[in-house]
Write a protein that holds these residues in place. Structure first.
Motif, PDB file in Angstrom:
ATOM      1  N   TYR A  72       0.809  -1.215   0.000  1.00 51.73           N
ATOM      2  CA  TYR A  72       0.000   0.000   0.000  1.00 51.73           C
ATOM      3  C   TYR A  72       0.849   1.275   0.000  1.00 51.73           C
ATOM      4  O   TYR A  72       0.324   2.361   0.262  1.00 51.73           O
ATOM      5  CB  TYR A  72      -0.944   0.007   1.201  1.00 51.73           C
ATOM      6  N   GLY A  73       2.117   1.135  -0.292  1.00 49.88           N
ATOM      7  CA  GLY A  73       2.979   2.318  -0.417  1.00 49.88           C
ATOM      8  C   GLY A  73       3.348   2.967   0.892  1.00 49.88           C
ATOM      9  O   GLY A  73       3.679   4.161   0.926  1.00 49.88           O
ATOM     10  N   GLY A  74       3.289   2.222   1.993  1.00 48.13           N
ATOM     11  CA  GLY A  74       3.709   2.753   3.281  1.00 48.13           C
ATOM     12  C   GLY A  74       2.657   3.554   4.021  1.00 48.13           C
ATOM     13  O   GLY A  74       2.920   4.060   5.115  1.00 48.13           O
ATOM     14  N   VAL A  75       1.455   3.672   3.456  1.00 51.07           N
ATOM     15  CA  VAL A  75       0.402   4.430   4.160  1.00 51.07           C
ATOM     16  C   VAL A  75      -0.036   3.658   5.401  1.00 51.07           C
ATOM     17  O   VAL A  75      -0.028   2.429   5.418  1.00 51.07           O
ATOM     18  CB  VAL A  75      -0.816   4.714   3.250  1.00 51.07           C
ATOM     19  N   GLU A  76      -0.422   4.414   6.414  1.00 49.53           N
ATOM     20  CA  GLU A  76      -0.769   3.774   7.684  1.00 49.53           C
ATOM     21  C   GLU A  76      -2.253   3.424   7.766  1.00 49.53           C
ATOM     22  O   GLU A  76      -2.632   2.452   8.412  1.00 49.53           O
ATOM     23  CB  GLU A  76      -0.389   4.700   8.841  1.00 49.53           C
ATOM     24  N   HIS A  77      -3.102   4.217   7.079  1.00 50.00           N
ATOM     25  CA  HIS A  77      -4.545   3.995   7.151  1.00 50.00           C
ATOM     26  C   HIS A  77      -5.129   3.820   5.754  1.00 50.00           C
ATOM     27  O   HIS A  77      -4.787   4.564   4.828  1.00 50.00           O
ATOM     28  CB  HIS A  77      -5.240   5.165   7.862  1.00 50.00           C
ATOM     29  N   ILE A  78      -5.992   2.823   5.606  1.00 55.50           N
ATOM     30  CA  ILE A  78      -6.676   2.574   4.342  1.00 55.50           C
ATOM     31  C   ILE A  78      -8.163   2.358   4.629  1.00 55.50           C
ATOM     32  O   ILE A  78      -8.571   2.231   5.784  1.00 55.50           O
ATOM     33  CB  ILE A  78      -6.110   1.342   3.596  1.00 55.50           C
TER      34      ILE A  78
ATOM     35  N   PHE B 216      -5.241  -3.973  11.282  1.00 48.63           N
ATOM     36  CA  PHE B 216      -6.252  -4.015  12.331  1.00 48.63           C
ATOM     37  C   PHE B 216      -7.391  -3.064  12.001  1.00 48.63           C
ATOM     38  O   PHE B 216      -7.187  -1.996  11.425  1.00 48.63           O
ATOM     39  CB  PHE B 216      -5.640  -3.631  13.684  1.00 48.63           C
ATOM     40  N   ALA B 217      -8.613  -3.468  12.386  1.00 45.02           N
ATOM     41  CA  ALA B 217      -9.786  -2.628  12.154  1.00 45.02           C
ATOM     42  C   ALA B 217      -9.757  -1.435  13.096  1.00 45.02           C
ATOM     43  O   ALA B 217      -9.221  -1.484  14.200  1.00 45.02           O
ATOM     44  CB  ALA B 217     -11.059  -3.442  12.367  1.00 45.02           C
ATOM     45  N   ILE B 218     -10.338  -0.329  12.639  1.00 44.15           N
ATOM     46  CA  ILE B 218     -10.508   0.861  13.458  1.00 44.15           C
ATOM     47  C   ILE B 218     -12.012   1.045  13.699  1.00 44.15           C
ATOM     48  O   ILE B 218     -12.796   1.020  12.756  1.00 44.15           O
ATOM     49  CB  ILE B 218      -9.949   2.113  12.738  1.00 44.15           C
ATOM     50  N   PRO B 219     -12.479   1.164  14.945  1.00 43.66           N
ATOM     51  CA  PRO B 219     -11.687   1.308  16.181  1.00 43.66           C
ATOM     52  C   PRO B 219     -11.572   0.030  17.006  1.00 43.66           C
ATOM     53  O   PRO B 219     -10.934   0.041  18.057  1.00 43.66           O
ATOM     54  CB  PRO B 219     -12.508   2.346  16.949  1.00 43.66           C
ATOM     55  N   ASP B 220     -12.216  -1.078  16.596  1.00 42.58           N
ATOM     56  CA  ASP B 220     -12.290  -2.241  17.500  1.00 42.58           C
ATOM     57  C   ASP B 220     -11.022  -3.098  17.512  1.00 42.58           C
ATOM     58  O   ASP B 220     -10.911  -4.038  18.285  1.00 42.58           O
ATOM     59  CB  ASP B 220     -13.506  -3.107  17.191  1.00 42.58           C
ATOM     60  N   LYS B 221     -10.064  -2.794  16.631  1.00 42.28           N
ATOM     61  CA  LYS B 221      -8.752  -3.456  16.594  1.00 42.28           C
ATOM     62  C   LYS B 221      -8.817  -4.952  16.301  1.00 42.28           C
ATOM     63  O   LYS B 221      -7.900  -5.701  16.639  1.00 42.28           O
ATOM     64  CB  LYS B 221      -7.992  -3.208  17.898  1.00 42.28           C
TER      65      LYS B 221
END
Length: 541
Positions: A457-463, A491-496
């Motif tokens: 994903y090119g180093g992005v932290e959130h998708i 990991f899913a946001i926000p339930d991880k």
């Protein structure tokens, strides 16, 4: 309902003679050509089944369930709309008779019809018309293409055809166009027969609709004589009779085939938009790559017994996009039956000549052990592996059974009394109290830095990715997995909740809980599929 006024123009696409003629692909191809002419397009599907949505319909009967960004479970044709055009399909783009009746009955119970007797005409047809017109207003589209599912003559299609007839009359012929897709079969000896199409057009005319354009599905192009005959008996001009021949390699040939015949020009003329030029470079460039591959790749797709190609339509298309556009490769898919695999003593023979293995989303216990053996084979033999939904969950169960030697490791979807419920419903896990709701549509995800997934994903932290799942990995087993080279990488946001796994000591083995196949397009493959095909080609080399 009163006199309708619409800013958009409308195209209704119906079919006759028989089903499965490719009406959805034809509609999507026309939508693409109009976009190539600089027009903004909206796409709709009117499905005649009484189900409210496609969520409970077997993919063996109706093909895959396509999930939209806003979480609607829809007909697979919305996937075609999404792949061929830039349209962002949503729940409102899929109308089922179940939805329509549900809305009308709710209105009746609320007393909104002022004591009138509620009938198919006008109440059901008015609700269909309202949804179609609202879509044009909401989207701001120049042209709204409405595909009417089923076949003219089916009892279920009558309300849609009547609604279309009323709209054609109320909006006027310059703002509404009727396209009719029919079959011209070839009988023994090679003769093309026009009578089925003539009879099908007669049925449409009995519904009060005269087709403006006729698209004839046939093995070969129609000659001038047959086109003249069809034009005369079907009451259309010869310049409005077109052929949809059997494609050679890919459905993405259809926009070019239609353009070469001039169907886009004819549509633009009839809608009063003839001052536009159509630029189909994106399709000719794609077909140039398709027809001139520099390499070959073979992917094994493991699924339930005798699964149909349409069961995993979006997955197959996503692999195809990645092979052609990202790697200029010719793709072949080897279908492997999981139930046969679980009974076989020689599993290796099933994967001979295979460069990568994919296990897409599946439901139910049937074939479970065969799917598990495919995962084990990929891990032990360093074959690139991509797991989606259950395909990702199986990576954890396989690690638990074959490395940790927890023989009863399972999912509570299949076994309720397992002492190692690796996969379960959230409320069955410690720390989750609420009842399970199917996770549907686009949801935010956090990617772990330094993982293969992060690089993809090119180093992005959130998708953001689309989901269709209930069961999840129980995080209390995360350390057991990580200690045995199966790491959590998203990991899913926000339930991880865990959204992805990777085999740490493996060339390329990734499983994801989400469904990346729903957003892949021919000219813009999803990066996960592009990386998987790249790994498979590297493995082949």
């Amino acid at each position: 309902m009163g006199k309708l006024r619409a800013m958009s123009k409308y195209i209704f696409v119906a079919s006759g003679v028989c089903s499965t003629l490719g009406k959805g692909v034809a509609s999507a191809s026309i939508g693409s050509l109009l976009e190539c002419s600089g027009l903004k397009v909206a796409m709709m599907k009117c499905d005649p089944y009484i189900n409210v949505d496609a969520g409970n319909i077997s993919p063996y009967q109706h093909g895959e369930v396509y999930v939209t960004e806003d979480g609607a479970e829809t007909d697979l044709d919305l996937g075609n709309f999404s792949r061929f055009t830039s349209v962002k399909v949503e729940d409102d783009d899929c109308i089922t008779i179940g939805k329509v009746y549900d809305s009308v009955i709710r209105n009746e119970r609320a007393g909104r019809y002022n004591g009138r007797t509620v009938q198919v005409i006008p109440h059901i047809t008015d609700e269909i018309k309202r949804r179609i017109i609202t879509q044009g207003t909401r989207s701001g589209a120049d042209v709204v293409i409405v595909e009417i599912g089923g076949t003219v003559g089916d009892i279920e299609a009558i309300p849609y055809l009547e609604a279309a007839r009323q709209l054609i009359r109320e909006l006027g012929k310059t703002d509404v166009l009727s396209i009719y897709l029919t079959l011209v079969p070839v009988i023994t000896g090679g003769e093309l027969k026009s009578k089925p199409t003539q009879n099908a057009v007669k049925l449409l005319q009995e519904a009060g609709i005269r087709p403006d354009i006729l698209i004839c599905r046939c093995e070969t192009a129609l000659d001038e004589g047959l086109r003249k005959k069809l034009a005369m008996f079907c009451n259309v001009s010869i310049s409005s009779v077109f052929t949809s021949t059997d494609i050679e390699k890919s459905i993405y040939e259809l926009p070019v085939l239609f353009h070469e015949q001039g169907i886009d020009r004819r549509i633009l003329e009839k809608l009063g938009l003839s001052d536009r030029e159509t630029n189909i470079t994106q399709w000719t460039s794609f077909l140039s790559k398709l027809n001139n591959p520099s390499k070959k790749v073979c992917i094994a797709m493991v699924g339930k017994k005798d699964y149909l190609d349409n069961c995993f339509k979006s997955v197959r298309e996503s692999l195809f996009h990645a092979a052609v556009t990202s790697h200029n490769a010719e793709l072949s898919i080897k279908k492997i039956d999981a139930e046969t695999l679980e009974r076989s003593a020689d599993i290796k023979s099933y994967f001979e000549g295979v460069d990568g293995i994919i296990v897409p989303g599946n439901y139910g216990q049937r074939g479970f052990l065969g799917l598990l053996r495919a995962v084990q084979y990929a891990r032990e033999n360093n074959v690139p592996y991509l797991g989606i939904d259950l395909g990702m969950q199986l990576m954890a169960i396989e690690t638990a059974r074959n490395i940790l030697h927890w023989e009863d490791a399972d999912s509570t979807e299949f076994m309720q009394n397992s002492s190692h419920a690796i996969i379960s419903l959230p409320e069955e896990q410690t720390g989750f109290q609420s009842a399970t709701v199917m996770k549907l549509g686009a949801e935010p995800i956090m990617i772990q830095k330094g993982t293969k997934l992060s690089a993809i994903y090119g180093g992005v932290e959130h998708i953001t990715e689309r989901h269709r799942s209930k069961y999840t990995f129980d995080r209390k087993y995360s350390k057991d997995m990580a200690d045995n080279a199966l790491i959590s990488s998203a990991f899913a946001i926000p339930d991880k909740q865990t959204e992805a796994f990777e085999w740490e000591n493996h060339p390329w083995g990734i499983g994801v809980q989400y469904h990346p196949e729903f957003v892949s397009r021919p000219t813009k493959p999803h990066p996960l599929f592009a990386a998987f095909i790249g790994a498979a080609l590297k493995n082949k080399a």
